[in-house]
Design an enzyme around this catalytic site. Structure first.
Site, PDB file in Angstrom:
ATOM      1  CG  HIS A  31       8.994   4.294  -2.702  1.00  0.00           C
ATOM      2  ND1 HIS A  31      10.288   4.735  -2.753  1.00  0.00           N
ATOM      3  CD2 HIS A  31       9.239   3.182  -2.249  1.00  0.00           C
ATOM      4  CE1 HIS A  31      10.715   4.448  -1.681  1.00  0.00           C
ATOM      5  NE2 HIS A  31      10.321   3.383  -1.287  1.00  0.00           N
ATOM      6  CB  SER A  32       9.659   1.475  -5.808  1.00  0.00           C
ATOM      7  OG  SER A  32      10.313  -0.362  -5.641  1.00  0.00           O
ATOM      8  CG  MET A  33       5.783  -1.251 -10.524  1.00  0.00           C
ATOM      9  SD  MET A  33       3.732  -1.630  -9.494  1.00  0.00           S
ATOM     10  CE  MET A  33       2.387   0.137  -9.317  1.00  0.00           C
TER      11      MET A  33
END
Length: 247
Positions: free
Chosen positions: A90-92
């Site tokens: 998720h995200s990074m």
């Protein structure tokens, strides 16, 4: 890499020795393995969810916080021990999962059967702003603007644990430079909230795979997954089902 060393990298809520596929879950910037604490109860028994423990947080708080795709790739290879596996981030965590998949491919080791990224812009998208060197008070303000729960920001002890890994993760993101390379041999699943301002150029993920890419959107913003993970997990299970190693 020794098996004992690899064991530091993963948190499992339950033991699923008969599971047919391992799902390695990579956290967003500043977060730890506990971000995926609830997933074990939400996933079918044929999936073994292993939340990634990055250095410098939770049970690895004594280590300097860092982001290293090559070390993580080694830990995944050791832990998987020949079993089929998928990467989710998720995200990074999505960008880190992508780089882990690239390391595995470049070194000739078995790669994931699926790469799944959530709230992750295409890797060539510039990071919006620099926060890794902000003073603590301005970094807390940034967290507030991102929708971090006020109860967490009011806990000084928790903030003291959160800020160092957040700085390290942000520094890695800010220094990241996309490098064109061979397409991955696994399919890619892309997930994002419909109101996420950071989920940019998602269709471009299709160029990173030779095995197909699907993009799905859900209600919510950048943190849609924390609010209601069930719709995403249902779609992720559907994407992973063809890769079950039936025993």
């Amino acid at each position: 890499m020794k098996a004992l060393d690899a064991g530091r990298w993963f948190l499992r809520s339950t033991t699923r020795t008969e599971a047919e596929l391992v799902l390695y879950c990579l956290p967003h910037a500043g977060a730890g393995a506990s971000a995926y604490r609830a997933w074990s109860a939400l996933l079918p028994s044929w999936i073994d969810p292993a939340a990634v423990r990055l250095p410098g947080r939770e049970h690895r708080i004594a280590e300097p916080p860092s982001v290293d795709p090559e070390r993580l790739a080694g830990a995944v290879t050791t832990d998987a021990a020949g079993r089929p596996f998928a990467l989710f981030g998720h995200s990074m965590g999505g960008l880190l999962a992508f780089e882990v998949a690239r390391v595995l491919a470049a070194t000739g080791r078995p790669g994931p059967v699926r790469l799944a990224v959530s709230a992750t812009a295409h890797p060539r998208t510039p990071v919006p702003g620099t926060i890794s060197d902000l003073p603590d008070e301005r970094l807390v303000q940034w967290l507030r603007e991102q929708g971090t729960p006020p109860r967490l920001l009011a806990d000084e002890q928790l903030l003291a644990l959160l800020i160092p890994p957040l700085r390290a993760d942000s520094a890695w993101l800010e220094s990241y430079r996309y490098r064109p390379g061979p397409a991955l041999r696994c399919g890619v699943s892309v997930f994002a909230g419909r109101q996420d301002p950071y989920a940019l150029d998602l269709a471009a993920w299709a160029a990173e795979t030779a095995a197909g890419c699907v993009v799905r959107r859900y209600p919510g913003g950048h943190h849609y997954l924390a609010e209601r993970p069930e719709p995403l997990l249902a779609d992720l299970v559907e994407d992973l089902a063809p890769h079950r190693e039936r025993r």
